[in-house]
Design a protein around this motif. Structure first.
Motif, PDB file in Angstrom:
ATOM      1  N   LYS A 198      58.620  19.096 -85.280  1.00 39.55           N
ATOM      2  CA  LYS A 198      57.406  18.626 -85.197  1.00 39.55           C
ATOM      3  C   LYS A 198      57.437  17.113 -84.460  1.00 39.55           C
ATOM      4  O   LYS A 198      56.466  16.697 -83.903  1.00 39.55           O
ATOM      5  CB  LYS A 198      57.030  18.148 -86.792  1.00 39.55           C
ATOM      6  CG  LYS A 198      56.523  19.330 -87.480  1.00 39.55           C
ATOM      7  CD  LYS A 198      56.236  19.250 -88.820  1.00 39.55           C
ATOM      8  CE  LYS A 198      55.663  20.534 -89.624  1.00 39.55           C
ATOM      9  NZ  LYS A 198      55.486  20.663 -91.066  1.00 39.55           N
ATOM     10  N   PHE A 199      58.266  16.432 -84.655  1.00 42.71           N
ATOM     11  CA  PHE A 199      58.458  15.097 -83.977  1.00 42.71           C
ATOM     12  C   PHE A 199      58.481  15.240 -82.473  1.00 42.71           C
ATOM     13  O   PHE A 199      57.947  14.559 -81.828  1.00 42.71           O
ATOM     14  CB  PHE A 199      59.627  14.336 -84.406  1.00 42.71           C
ATOM     15  CG  PHE A 199      59.235  13.515 -85.759  1.00 42.71           C
ATOM     16  CD1 PHE A 199      58.648  12.303 -85.516  1.00 42.71           C
ATOM     17  CD2 PHE A 199      60.106  13.760 -86.885  1.00 42.71           C
ATOM     18  CE1 PHE A 199      58.363  11.538 -86.735  1.00 42.71           C
ATOM     19  CE2 PHE A 199      59.544  12.986 -87.992  1.00 42.71           C
ATOM     20  CZ  PHE A 199      58.995  11.892 -87.943  1.00 42.71           C
ATOM     21  N   ARG A 200      59.408  16.399 -82.143  1.00 45.97           N
ATOM     22  CA  ARG A 200      59.304  16.852 -80.778  1.00 45.97           C
ATOM     23  C   ARG A 200      57.958  17.080 -80.045  1.00 45.97           C
ATOM     24  O   ARG A 200      57.590  16.706 -78.981  1.00 45.97           O
ATOM     25  CB  ARG A 200      60.348  17.989 -80.247  1.00 45.97           C
ATOM     26  CG  ARG A 200      61.729  17.513 -80.518  1.00 45.97           C
ATOM     27  CD  ARG A 200      62.582  18.600 -80.175  1.00 45.97           C
ATOM     28  NE  ARG A 200      63.968  18.183 -79.817  1.00 45.97           N
ATOM     29  CZ  ARG A 200      65.222  18.881 -80.394  1.00 45.97           C
ATOM     30  NH1 ARG A 200      64.802  20.179 -80.901  1.00 45.97           N
ATOM     31  NH2 ARG A 200      66.274  18.323 -80.561  1.00 45.97           N
ATOM     32  N   ALA A 201      57.364  17.812 -80.850  1.00 49.03           N
ATOM     33  CA  ALA A 201      55.699  18.203 -80.450  1.00 49.03           C
ATOM     34  C   ALA A 201      54.922  16.827 -80.450  1.00 49.03           C
ATOM     35  O   ALA A 201      54.201  17.062 -79.499  1.00 49.03           O
ATOM     36  CB  ALA A 201      55.467  19.138 -81.493  1.00 49.03           C
ATOM     37  N   PHE A 202      55.335  15.943 -81.066  1.00 49.61           N
ATOM     38  CA  PHE A 202      54.266  14.703 -80.805  1.00 49.61           C
ATOM     39  C   PHE A 202      55.077  13.899 -79.761  1.00 49.61           C
ATOM     40  O   PHE A 202      54.272  12.630 -79.673  1.00 49.61           O
ATOM     41  CB  PHE A 202      54.518  13.866 -82.278  1.00 49.61           C
ATOM     42  CG  PHE A 202      53.322  14.504 -83.301  1.00 49.61           C
ATOM     43  CD1 PHE A 202      52.269  13.595 -83.289  1.00 49.61           C
ATOM     44  CD2 PHE A 202      53.586  15.676 -83.955  1.00 49.61           C
ATOM     45  CE1 PHE A 202      51.259  14.073 -84.341  1.00 49.61           C
ATOM     46  CE2 PHE A 202      52.518  15.925 -84.741  1.00 49.61           C
ATOM     47  CZ  PHE A 202      51.393  15.286 -85.011  1.00 49.61           C
TER      48      PHE A 202
END
Length: 279
Positions: A198-202
């Motif tokens: 999720k953090f990578r996607a952001f």
């Protein structure tokens, strides 16, 4: 990591845990579980990484730390006391009326960079600090510690999007992934997994680390310093209640203070560990 420094950090982290125990026991309230799980990372930051100045807490060039999971203030207070920002005796008056140290961090306390406690808000303030440094041309770093239950808050993801958009590579977010929150397992209450994806996607650079291994922490924070054009988030796998046998991985110690018997046992365990380390 240099063996001497590692040994010093292990000793200091044990003292920080003793301070946490002292605070919550004398307060008869507080949050020992999540405080104990971040004792090592706070020790690493304040004794091996941050440029901070106990004799001049408001030095403009200092690095900043925002404890976004503000209910774990006993850990921050114990670390600051160990660093010399205020006397360790203050820990015994935690949460007492009129005392310096209250239940959540307050900016009036020496060494505390931001009042926090309403989950999700601290990380947003940290983003503002980092952007301010960029605009002003200052070189200080901003670090913020979040709980894995806290990242259920939508504001965390707005802040993450903000940080990535403004390329805040002077910001390091730290997620204390101990798997538990006040109502039980985070995956049962409202699962934040997969946290890393999720953090990578952001748009953030993600590093994984062991919250209780100083070599792992140093590797993670050193990697964060090499990243350009992106904020970094360090997802630390941790143990809630780390260091006290009956508190480890036990959700009932999220917000419960030990009684006299439990305090004695916990103190005995931590002092035995300290003696082992110093021996």
């Amino acid at each position: 990591m240099d063996a001497t420094l590692k040994k010093q950090l292990e000793v200091t982290a044990c003292k920080v845990r003793l301070g946490i125990l002292e605070g919550v026991f004398n307060a008869k309230s507080g949050h020992p579980g999540g405080s104990l799980s971040i004792a090592d990372v706070l020790t690493y930051l304040y004794f091996a990484k941050l440029n901070v100045y106990p004799d001049n807490p408001d030095e403009p060039t200092r690095d900043r730390l925002v404890l976004s999971k503000g209910h774990t203030a006993p850990a921050l207070y114990s670390t600051l006391a160990e660093k010399g920002f205020f006397p360790k005796e203050e820990l015994k008056s935690l949460r007492h009326i009129g005392a310096l140290l209250q239940g959540h961090p307050c900016i009036t306390i020496p060494g505390v960079d931001m009042s926090s406690g309403s989950l999700g808000q601290g990380v947003s303030v940290a983003c503002g600090m980092a952007l301010s440094a960029k605009i002003s041309g200052d070189t200080y770093k901003v670090y913020t510690i979040l709980g894995d239950g806290e990242i259920q808050e939508g504001q965390v993801w707005e802040a993450s999007m903000f940080a990535a958009h403004y390329k805040l590579d002077n910001l390091v977010m730290i997620v204390d992934n101990n798997g538990l929150q006040i109502d039980g397992k985070v995956e049962d209450v409202m699962s934040p997994y997969p946290i890393v994806d999720k953090f990578r996607a952001f748009g953030l650079h993600v590093v994984e680390a062991d919250a209780h291994d100083f070599d792992s922490l140093e590797k993670a924070f050193n990697e964060a310093e090499t990243v350009a054009g992106q904020p970094t988030v360090i997802v630390m796998k941790s143990v809630k209640g780390k260091g006290v046998s009956f508190m480890e991985n036990n959700v009932s110690w999220h917000g419960t203070a030990p009684n006299a018997e439990q305090y004695a046992q916990a103190k005995e365990e931590l002092e035995a560990r300290l003696k082992e380390l110093e021996g």
